[in-house]
Scaffold this motif. Sequence first.
Motif, PDB file in Angstrom:
ATOM      1  N   PRO A   1      10.558   1.065   5.871  1.00  0.00           N
ATOM      2  CA  PRO A   1      11.022   1.366   7.235  1.00  0.00           C
ATOM      3  C   PRO A   1       9.903   1.958   8.081  1.00  0.00           C
ATOM      4  N   VAL A   2       9.790   1.470   9.322  1.00  0.00           N
ATOM      5  CA  VAL A   2       8.745   1.920  10.239  1.00  0.00           C
ATOM      6  C   VAL A   2       9.402   2.551  11.464  1.00  0.00           C
ATOM      7  N   THR A   3       9.012   3.775  11.784  1.00  0.00           N
ATOM      8  CA  THR A   3       9.487   4.448  12.989  1.00  0.00           C
ATOM      9  C   THR A   3       8.379   4.432  14.029  1.00  0.00           C
ATOM     10  N   VAL A   4       8.677   3.887  15.201  1.00  0.00           N
ATOM     11  CA  VAL A   4       7.708   3.823  16.293  1.00  0.00           C
ATOM     12  C   VAL A   4       7.973   4.989  17.242  1.00  0.00           C
ATOM     13  N   VAL A   5       6.966   5.830  17.453  1.00  0.00           N
ATOM     14  CA  VAL A   5       7.072   6.965  18.374  1.00  0.00           C
ATOM     15  C   VAL A   5       6.283   6.618  19.632  1.00  0.00           C
TER      16      VAL A   5
ATOM     17  N   ASN B   1       8.022  17.084   5.749  1.00  0.00           N
ATOM     18  CA  ASN B   1       8.421  15.730   5.364  1.00  0.00           C
ATOM     19  C   ASN B   1       9.550  15.681   4.335  1.00  0.00           C
ATOM     20  N   GLN B   2       9.943  16.852   3.804  1.00  0.00           N
ATOM     21  CA  GLN B   2      11.052  16.939   2.846  1.00  0.00           C
ATOM     22  C   GLN B   2      10.866  15.989   1.669  1.00  0.00           C
ATOM     23  N   GLY B   3       9.613  15.894   1.212  1.00  0.00           N
ATOM     24  CA  GLY B   3       9.312  15.094   0.033  1.00  0.00           C
ATOM     25  C   GLY B   3       9.039  13.628   0.305  1.00  0.00           C
ATOM     26  N   ARG B   4       9.151  13.209   1.549  1.00  0.00           N
ATOM     27  CA  ARG B   4       8.879  11.805   1.874  1.00  0.00           C
ATOM     28  C   ARG B   4       7.369  11.554   1.889  1.00  0.00           C
TER      29      ARG B   4
ATOM     30  N   LEU C   1      -1.486  -1.265   4.031  1.00  0.00           N
ATOM     31  CA  LEU C   1      -0.420  -0.337   3.668  1.00  0.00           C
ATOM     32  C   LEU C   1       0.632  -1.011   2.791  1.00  0.00           C
ATOM     33  N   LEU C   2       0.948  -2.263   3.092  1.00  0.00           N
ATOM     34  CA  LEU C   2       1.959  -2.971   2.309  1.00  0.00           C
ATOM     35  C   LEU C   2       1.497  -3.217   0.877  1.00  0.00           C
ATOM     36  N   GLU C   3       0.196  -3.299   0.688  1.00  0.00           N
ATOM     37  CA  GLU C   3      -0.322  -3.426  -0.680  1.00  0.00           C
ATOM     38  C   GLU C   3      -0.059  -2.156  -1.488  1.00  0.00           C
ATOM     39  N   ARG C   4       0.174  -1.039  -0.795  1.00  0.00           N
ATOM     40  CA  ARG C   4       0.435   0.242  -1.465  1.00  0.00           C
ATOM     41  C   ARG C   4       1.884   0.669  -1.249  1.00  0.00           C
ATOM     42  N   ARG C   5       2.748  -0.311  -1.090  1.00  0.00           N
ATOM     43  CA  ARG C   5       4.132  -0.027  -0.703  1.00  0.00           C
ATOM     44  C   ARG C   5       4.844   0.877  -1.686  1.00  0.00           C
ATOM     45  N   GLU C   6       4.481   0.851  -2.953  1.00  0.00           N
ATOM     46  CA  GLU C   6       5.157   1.712  -3.935  1.00  0.00           C
ATOM     47  C   GLU C   6       4.769   3.174  -3.775  1.00  0.00           C
ATOM     48  N   GLU C   7       3.721   3.443  -2.996  1.00  0.00           N
ATOM     49  CA  GLU C   7       3.291   4.820  -2.752  1.00  0.00           C
ATOM     50  C   GLU C   7       3.817   5.360  -1.430  1.00  0.00           C
ATOM     51  N   ILE C   8       4.540   4.541  -0.667  1.00  0.00           N
ATOM     52  CA  ILE C   8       4.941   4.917   0.688  1.00  0.00           C
ATOM     53  C   ILE C   8       6.455   4.838   0.840  1.00  0.00           C
ATOM     54  N   ASP C   9       7.044   5.883   1.393  1.00  0.00           N
ATOM     55  CA  ASP C   9       8.477   5.868   1.678  1.00  0.00           C
ATOM     56  C   ASP C   9       8.774   5.372   3.083  1.00  0.00           C
ATOM     57  N   CYS C  10       7.895   5.668   4.032  1.00  0.00           N
ATOM     58  CA  CYS C  10       8.092   5.213   5.408  1.00  0.00           C
ATOM     59  C   CYS C  10       6.776   5.274   6.146  1.00  0.00           C
ATOM     60  N   ILE C  11       6.729   4.569   7.260  1.00  0.00           N
ATOM     61  CA  ILE C  11       5.543   4.543   8.117  1.00  0.00           C
ATOM     62  C   ILE C  11       5.945   5.020   9.503  1.00  0.00           C
TER      63      ILE C  11
ATOM     64  N   SER D   1      -2.968  14.823  -2.137  1.00  0.00           N
ATOM     65  CA  SER D   1      -2.136  14.455  -3.272  1.00  0.00           C
ATOM     66  C   SER D   1      -1.366  13.197  -2.916  1.00  0.00           C
ATOM     67  N   ASN D   2      -0.616  12.669  -3.883  1.00  0.00           N
ATOM     68  CA  ASN D   2       0.179  11.471  -3.631  1.00  0.00           C
ATOM     69  C   ASN D   2       1.250  11.714  -2.584  1.00  0.00           C
ATOM     70  N   GLU D   3       1.640  12.991  -2.403  1.00  0.00           N
ATOM     71  CA  GLU D   3       2.684  13.305  -1.437  1.00  0.00           C
ATOM     72  C   GLU D   3       2.134  13.452  -0.018  1.00  0.00           C
ATOM     73  N   ALA D   4       0.815  13.628   0.106  1.00  0.00           N
ATOM     74  CA  ALA D   4       0.240  13.842   1.425  1.00  0.00           C
ATOM     75  C   ALA D   4       0.144  12.532   2.193  1.00  0.00           C
ATOM     76  N   PRO D   5       0.357  12.563   3.505  1.00  0.00           N
ATOM     77  CA  PRO D   5       0.300  11.331   4.283  1.00  0.00           C
ATOM     78  C   PRO D   5      -1.125  10.828   4.429  1.00  0.00           C
ATOM     79  N   LYS D   6      -1.279   9.523   4.433  1.00  0.00           N
ATOM     80  CA  LYS D   6      -2.567   8.909   4.712  1.00  0.00           C
ATOM     81  C   LYS D   6      -2.602   8.557   6.191  1.00  0.00           C
ATOM     82  N   ILE D   7      -3.536   9.127   6.936  1.00  0.00           N
ATOM     83  CA  ILE D   7      -3.621   8.900   8.370  1.00  0.00           C
ATOM     84  C   ILE D   7      -4.614   7.779   8.633  1.00  0.00           C
ATOM     85  N   VAL D   8      -4.159   6.727   9.277  1.00  0.00           N
ATOM     86  CA  VAL D   8      -4.996   5.607   9.658  1.00  0.00           C
ATOM     87  C   VAL D   8      -5.076   5.591  11.171  1.00  0.00           C
ATOM     88  N   GLU D   9      -6.275   5.743  11.703  1.00  0.00           N
ATOM     89  CA  GLU D   9      -6.419   5.867  13.140  1.00  0.00           C
ATOM     90  C   GLU D   9      -6.958   4.578  13.735  1.00  0.00           C
TER      91      GLU D   9
END
Length: 349
Positions: A5-9, A28-31, A93-103, A64-72
Amino acid sequence: MHKIPVTVVTGFLGSGKTTLVRNLLQNNQGRRIAVLVNEFGEVGIDGDILRSCQMCDEDGNQISNEAPKIVELANGCLCCTVQEEFLPTMQALLERREEIDCIVVETSGLALPKPLIQAFRWPEIRTGATVDGVITVVDGDALARGAMVGDLDALEAQRQADDSLDHETPIEELFEDQLACADMVLLTKTDLLADGEQQRLESWLGDQLPTGVKVVPCHQGQISPAVLLGFNAAVEDNLHSRPSHHDHEEDHDHDEDINAVYVALDREFDPKQLVKGLAHLVENHEIYRIKGFVAVPQKAMRLVLQGVGPRFDYFYDRLWTEVDSRQTRLVVIGQALEPEKIKMAIANI
């Protein structure tokens, strides 16, 4: 494979998008959240602010694995450069989809949301990601002063007199497109409003929005992730219900006169003196936004400065580090700005 799931702000310059995303990362409550930041200008000010949320190290790498990866994405409006940078970034990012809960995608304040969402129809993305929802952030204080769309009463009178809205400026069209595409509107800076203003703005915004879209007050970006995430709207599949001024154009260009001037100075400023000088600059030029970092005399911490129209805010975010160049770095965004004049004016403050 599940779709991420992708949220556009989205939202206008200075509305509070970066503050919102930073608070989301800190709570992020663990996301596991991946963030794409689209920056207008030559320097990634917003990306640096997000990296200072202490979820990432100073190089922007994951702690860590829980920290967000920022792509600018740093070369202009996302909806105009999506074929150059957005597609490969999403594929990575989709190649790492198992490491990501949302974008979360934070768009430039000058970006139209709909072309970005249309990109999620591309075969390379469609099977792996879906637009969960669109959050539009609105600066309540600026809106009450008419800084974004002119006087509210005058705009409403214009709407009633002319449904075609032929005389709107590109900025007003952008504002309307951002509202028309929203699943939720966050009204920020309500603490700066006079008595009764918040209710009036919420009522006015409600009249502009599609049925069922809520206006939610949001103070300093503090709102539960449960409110922002999980709309399950699959926005890319029902774009016909989200009209845009650009629906009948094969391509679109933002106002070509809107530009960004990057200023880097090897000097320090007193914050009050700098703000006074920048306010004078805004009075004499069509400047929409000023933001950046400031070196302050006898201060070990970096000052973050953000200005929208005549209003300026600043705060110290962290210590200068050995890898930092202790410079004052600002991005000035406006219409038909002459870079050398802007740079000289700031250098002489």
